[in-house]
Write an enzyme that holds these catalytic residues in place. Structure first.
Site, PDB file in Angstrom:
ATOM      1  CE  LYS A  16      -3.167   5.573  -1.270  1.00  0.00           C
ATOM      2  NZ  LYS A  16      -4.135   6.364  -2.178  1.00  0.00           N
ATOM      3  CE1 TYR A  25      -3.770   2.651   0.960  1.00  0.00           C
ATOM      4  CE2 TYR A  25      -2.153   3.224   2.685  1.00  0.00           C
ATOM      5  CZ  TYR A  25      -3.330   3.639   1.973  1.00  0.00           C
ATOM      6  OH  TYR A  25      -4.183   4.571   2.085  1.00  0.00           O
TER       7      TYR A  25
END
Length: 244
Positions: free
Chosen positions: A154, A150
């Site tokens: 980002k 994740y």
């Protein structure tokens, strides 16, 4: 407040959480908002709460045909996009050594490819004064166990904002990243549980996690002319967790 009077906003992942809170704030400040998400029933509930200045289109950010339907609806009713909050994302916490190939494709597909397709779909409807807000995360700069996949997505989102800012400068469109810390959304509470929330709140300098409305307020600032000299930046609304 009327900082966004007459503006048209599109919010992906807008049925719940930060997306919904941001849409609510946009409307309170005068905008007309289109929500985009995967679940029609959740979108219907959101529109019912938001009132007559909200519309919803169901679809996936990974499907160009779905995005085409979204922006065709915007063009037909409003003719333009002034604000794009590319907020839709997924997180599947997994320790290194257990990350599967299809999981990588799924998370990067939603958080990076889907975001790219969303922005490209909106651009033909955007002009001078447009604001593109990409939802990032404090996880891109601060390590959290099991969140490496994740976090990498980002970090890619942050890179997009840097690259797109000079590309869109001649069109008068600003691109910025809004990076929350721990936020009290349904997904986050489900993911972390009570113990995880308590631990994250303790690790956050302000001593708690955020309410989604607090993140929505920052989104409204980035959407408005109050942030007219902010471009290519990452604005952290994280209670200080990635700052000190």
């Amino acid at each position: 407040m009327s900082r966004l009077d007459g503006k048209t906003a599109v919010v992906t992942g807008g049925a719940t959480g930060i997306g919904f809170a941001s849409a609510k704030r946009f409307i309170e400040e005068g905008a007309f908002v289109f929500l985009f998400g995967r679940t029609q029933s959740a979108l219907d509930k959101a529109v019912a709460k938001l009132g007559p200045n909200a519309r919803a289109v169901a679809g996936s950010i990974n499907e160009t045909a779905d995005l085409d339907r979204l922006f065709a609806a915007v063009r037909k009713e409003r003719g333009k996009v002034d604000i794009l909050l590319a907020n839709a994302a997924i997180s599947e916490p997994t320790p290194l050594g257990q990350i599967a190939s299809d999981q990588f494709d799924r998370v990067f597909g939603a958080n990076v490819k889907g975001l790219l397709l969303t922005v490209q779909g909106a651009l033909p409807l955007m002009g001078e004064g447009g604001s593109i807000i990409l939802t990032g995360s404090s996880a891109s700069v601060k390590a959290f166990p099991n969140f490496s996949l994740y976090a990498a997505t980002k970090a890619a989102v942050r890179s997009f904002a840097r690259s797109w800012t000079p590309e869109l400068a001649d069109r008068g469109i600003r691109v910025n990243v809004l990076s929350p810390g721990g936020t009290r959304t349904e997904k986050a509470l489900e993911l972390m549980g009570d113990e995880g929330v308590a631990a994250l709140a303790k690790a956050t300098p302000v001593g708690r996690i955020a309410d989604p409305d607090e993140i929505g307020a920052v989104a409204a600032f980035l959407a408005s002319s109050d942030s007219s000299f902010i471009a290519g930046s990452e604005v952290f609304a994280d209670g200080g967790i990635a700052q000190v």
